[in-house]
Design a protein around this motif. Structure first.
Motif, PDB file in Angstrom:
ATOM      1  N   ALA A 189      48.031  25.277  18.494  1.00 39.11           N
ATOM      2  CA  ALA A 189      48.892  26.453  18.428  1.00 39.11           C
ATOM      3  C   ALA A 189      48.591  27.398  19.586  1.00 39.11           C
ATOM      4  O   ALA A 189      47.438  27.554  19.994  1.00 39.11           O
ATOM      5  N   GLU A 190      49.637  27.981  20.142  1.00 40.76           N
ATOM      6  CA  GLU A 190      49.521  28.976  21.215  1.00 40.76           C
ATOM      7  C   GLU A 190      48.860  28.427  22.464  1.00 40.76           C
ATOM      8  O   GLU A 190      48.249  29.177  23.237  1.00 40.76           O
ATOM      9  N   TRP A 191      48.986  27.133  22.688  1.00 36.02           N
ATOM     10  CA  TRP A 191      48.369  26.557  23.879  1.00 36.02           C
ATOM     11  C   TRP A 191      48.953  27.169  25.141  1.00 36.02           C
ATOM     12  O   TRP A 191      48.253  27.305  26.155  1.00 36.02           O
ATOM     13  N   TRP A 192      50.253  27.529  25.111  1.00 34.40           N
ATOM     14  CA  TRP A 192      50.883  28.107  26.298  1.00 34.40           C
ATOM     15  C   TRP A 192      50.243  29.437  26.670  1.00 34.40           C
ATOM     16  O   TRP A 192      50.018  29.722  27.848  1.00 34.40           O
ATOM     17  N   ASN A 193      49.933  30.241  25.670  1.00 34.98           N
ATOM     18  CA  ASN A 193      49.284  31.533  25.937  1.00 34.98           C
ATOM     19  C   ASN A 193      47.900  31.322  26.554  1.00 34.98           C
ATOM     20  O   ASN A 193      47.496  32.050  27.467  1.00 34.98           O
ATOM     21  N   LEU A 194      47.180  30.323  26.046  1.00 35.91           N
ATOM     22  CA  LEU A 194      45.863  30.031  26.614  1.00 35.91           C
ATOM     23  C   LEU A 194      45.995  29.552  28.050  1.00 35.91           C
ATOM     24  O   LEU A 194      45.202  29.932  28.924  1.00 35.91           O
ATOM     25  N   LEU A 195      47.007  28.724  28.324  1.00 34.87           N
ATOM     26  CA  LEU A 195      47.220  28.235  29.687  1.00 34.87           C
ATOM     27  C   LEU A 195      47.506  29.394  30.636  1.00 34.87           C
ATOM     28  O   LEU A 195      46.927  29.480  31.730  1.00 34.87           O
ATOM     29  N   MET A 196      48.406  30.282  30.249  1.00 39.21           N
ATOM     30  CA  MET A 196      48.746  31.422  31.100  1.00 39.21           C
ATOM     31  C   MET A 196      47.507  32.284  31.357  1.00 39.21           C
ATOM     32  O   MET A 196      47.286  32.765  32.478  1.00 39.21           O
ATOM     33  N   PHE A 197      46.709  32.446  30.318  1.00 40.14           N
ATOM     34  CA  PHE A 197      45.497  33.244  30.467  1.00 40.14           C
ATOM     35  C   PHE A 197      44.537  32.588  31.450  1.00 40.14           C
ATOM     36  O   PHE A 197      43.984  33.255  32.341  1.00 40.14           O
ATOM     37  N   MET A 198      44.337  31.262  31.318  1.00 39.65           N
ATOM     38  CA  MET A 198      43.416  30.563  32.195  1.00 39.65           C
ATOM     39  C   MET A 198      43.894  30.566  33.641  1.00 39.65           C
ATOM     40  O   MET A 198      43.089  30.672  34.577  1.00 39.65           O
ATOM     41  N   LEU A 199      45.184  30.458  33.853  1.00 38.17           N
ATOM     42  CA  LEU A 199      45.718  30.497  35.219  1.00 38.17           C
ATOM     43  C   LEU A 199      45.479  31.860  35.865  1.00 38.17           C
ATOM     44  O   LEU A 199      45.197  31.952  37.060  1.00 38.17           O
ATOM     45  N   ASP A 200      45.573  32.904  35.072  1.00 34.65           N
ATOM     46  CA  ASP A 200      45.387  34.258  35.603  1.00 34.65           C
ATOM     47  C   ASP A 200      43.950  34.529  36.029  1.00 34.65           C
ATOM     48  O   ASP A 200      43.714  35.332  36.953  1.00 34.65           O
ATOM     49  N   ILE A 201      42.984  33.874  35.373  1.00 29.39           N
ATOM     50  CA  ILE A 201      41.577  34.211  35.638  1.00 29.39           C
ATOM     51  C   ILE A 201      40.844  33.096  36.387  1.00 29.39           C
ATOM     52  O   ILE A 201      39.612  33.074  36.418  1.00 29.39           O
ATOM     53  N   SER A 202      41.588  32.144  36.969  1.00 33.17           N
ATOM     54  CA  SER A 202      40.975  31.023  37.701  1.00 33.17           C
ATOM     55  C   SER A 202      41.513  30.989  39.125  1.00 33.17           C
ATOM     56  O   SER A 202      42.382  30.165  39.464  1.00 33.17           O
ATOM     57  N   PRO A 203      41.013  31.837  40.012  1.00 30.52           N
ATOM     58  CA  PRO A 203      41.579  31.953  41.360  1.00 30.52           C
ATOM     59  C   PRO A 203      41.387  30.722  42.243  1.00 30.52           C
ATOM     60  O   PRO A 203      42.125  30.545  43.207  1.00 30.52           O
ATOM     61  N   LYS A 204      40.418  29.845  41.939  1.00 23.65           N
ATOM     62  CA  LYS A 204      40.141  28.690  42.803  1.00 23.65           C
ATOM     63  C   LYS A 204      40.643  27.381  42.191  1.00 23.65           C
ATOM     64  O   LYS A 204      40.326  26.297  42.695  1.00 23.65           O
ATOM     65  N   LEU A 205      41.447  27.465  41.144  1.00 20.54           N
ATOM     66  CA  LEU A 205      41.921  26.263  40.468  1.00 20.54           C
ATOM     67  C   LEU A 205      42.749  25.390  41.410  1.00 20.54           C
ATOM     68  O   LEU A 205      43.667  25.866  42.070  1.00 20.54           O
ATOM     69  N   GLN A 206      42.401  24.099  41.470  1.00 18.43           N
ATOM     70  CA  GLN A 206      43.101  23.157  42.341  1.00 18.43           C
ATOM     71  C   GLN A 206      43.864  22.082  41.568  1.00 18.43           C
ATOM     72  O   GLN A 206      44.902  21.607  42.016  1.00 18.43           O
ATOM     73  N   VAL A 207      43.334  21.688  40.400  1.00 17.40           N
ATOM     74  CA  VAL A 207      43.957  20.604  39.636  1.00 17.40           C
ATOM     75  C   VAL A 207      44.207  21.079  38.207  1.00 17.40           C
ATOM     76  O   VAL A 207      43.310  21.602  37.548  1.00 17.40           O
ATOM     77  N   LEU A 208      45.454  20.892  37.749  1.00 23.48           N
ATOM     78  CA  LEU A 208      45.822  21.215  36.370  1.00 23.48           C
ATOM     79  C   LEU A 208      46.427  19.976  35.729  1.00 23.48           C
ATOM     80  O   LEU A 208      47.388  19.404  36.242  1.00 23.48           O
ATOM     81  N   LYS A 209      45.863  19.547  34.594  1.00 21.42           N
ATOM     82  CA  LYS A 209      46.348  18.364  33.888  1.00 21.42           C
ATOM     83  C   LYS A 209      46.682  18.746  32.458  1.00 21.42           C
ATOM     84  O   LYS A 209      45.826  19.222  31.715  1.00 21.42           O
ATOM     85  N   LEU A 210      47.957  18.530  32.060  1.00 18.23           N
ATOM     86  CA  LEU A 210      48.407  18.816  30.704  1.00 18.23           C
ATOM     87  C   LEU A 210      48.629  17.496  29.961  1.00 18.23           C
ATOM     88  O   LEU A 210      49.289  16.595  30.482  1.00 18.23           O
ATOM     89  N   ILE A 211      48.079  17.400  28.750  1.00 19.27           N
ATOM     90  CA  ILE A 211      48.171  16.178  27.959  1.00 19.27           C
ATOM     91  C   ILE A 211      48.838  16.497  26.627  1.00 19.27           C
ATOM     92  O   ILE A 211      48.378  17.396  25.900  1.00 19.27           O
TER      93      ILE A 211
END
Length: 325
Positions: free
Chosen positions: A296-318
């Motif tokens: 539940a609310e995985w989208w909210n968690l994703l948006m939150f993680m994207l906002d606080i991860s400035p060096k993120l290079q790879v995102l994998k959704l399953i």
């Protein structure tokens, strides 16, 4: 008639070959010739995996007493059909005298049988490097132990007398690097405390019956957590060296301590509802993020993680029901 090719090999090479065979087959080689009669006694690895029971226990003890290798690299015992605690204690005592390095005890008893108590003689074994206990084994550690060489500890669906038994066992292993605790039973465990200054790899699968797990592992690099039910929580008090973490099948973790400790990770795999992260938390090291989209609310968690991860290079959704191992 000439000798067979194997008999012409040097003893060290023959012992290496015998180490890869089931122990009952190794002992059977004693009937081949005069040279082979005693050679099996020097094999550094023994595995009695044909379900030891009261009828075969005496033979196992006799075989261990006849064993003469100065160092017993590994001893694997698979026990069933109501073997006595005294038998297991005897076998462990012999292994202790042979400077055992790896000890694996798997006990499979009927549902209503009492578990076999883990042999106390190994609690002060200086040479033991790997200890793996499985199923109907009772871990009862009333006081601190001393296993200074132990680096790998795996506890798979065993029973615990109380929370102090787990804590005493871990605290007696100052050089522990790899710890797995998978399920288990204990009616009186209120908190699971893991304090391990040298621990590098930790896998916790399922809660042990308490409500809180506390982890203090300043050298921890790899963490896997799975199977925490509603109302149970985890506090990671100190894990600044964390590189990779996998959190899955968790119905309720609302604690800023765990999310704050995950900030040092370079790789995260998340299969859970949103964490309650501390204000201003930034995942500066995170470059790989894997998320499962069934919670539940995985989208909210994703948006939150994207906002606080400035060096993120790879995102994998399953998006399927297969959870990370």
């Amino acid at each position: 008639m000439g000798k067979d090719g194997i008999s012409e090999l040097p003893d060290d090479l023959i012992l290496q070959i015998l180490s890869s065979l089931p122990t009952k087959n190794v002992i059977a080689t004693s009937g081949l010739s005069k040279r082979w009669r005693f050679l099996w006694k020097l094999v550094p690895k023994l595995e009695f995996n044909s379900e030891i029971n009261p009828r075969t226990a005496e033979n196992v003890g006799r075989s261990l007493l006849l064993h003469k290798a100065p160092v017993l690299e590994s001893l694997h015992l698979t026990v069933t059909d109501l073997c006595d605690d005294i038998d297991v204690e005897l076998w462990a005592g012999i292994a202790f005298a042979r400077n055992v390095r790896e000890f694996v005890l798997e006990v499979s008893l009927s549902f209503f049988s009492m578990p076999v108590q883990f042999p106390s003689s190994l609690f002060f074994c200086d040479t033991l490097e790997t200890l793996k206990l499985k199923f109907s084994v009772l871990v009862d550690v009333p006081s601190r132990v001393c296993m200074k060489s132990l680096r790998i500890l795996h506890l798979f669906h065993v029973s615990y007398k109380d929370g102090e038994s787990i804590r005493n066992l871990i605290s007696g292993c100052p050089n522990l690097e790899d710890f797995l605790i998978h399920g288990g039973a204990c009616k009186v465990v209120l908190n699971l405390v893991i304090e391990a200054p040298s621990l590098k790899r930790l896998w916790i699968h399922g809660q042990i019956g308490g409500r809180k797990t506390m982890i203090n592992a300043p050298c921890l690099e790899y963490l896997k957590m799975k199977g925490f039910s509603y109302g149970q929580c985890c506090l990671i008090e100190n894990a600044p060296a964390l590189v990779k973490a996998t959190i899955s099948d968790v119905s309720y973790i609302v604690n800023e301590n765990i999310s704050g400790s995950l900030k040092s990770a370079k790789c995260l795999s998340l299969n859970l509802s949103p964490l309650e992260c501390p204000t201003g938390a930034i995942f500066y090291q995170l470059v790989y993020l894997q998320m499962y989209t069934r919670e539940a609310e995985w989208w909210n968690l994703l948006m939150f993680m994207l906002d606080i991860s400035p060096k993120l290079q790879v995102l994998k959704l399953i998006d399927h029901v297969k959870y990370p191992s």
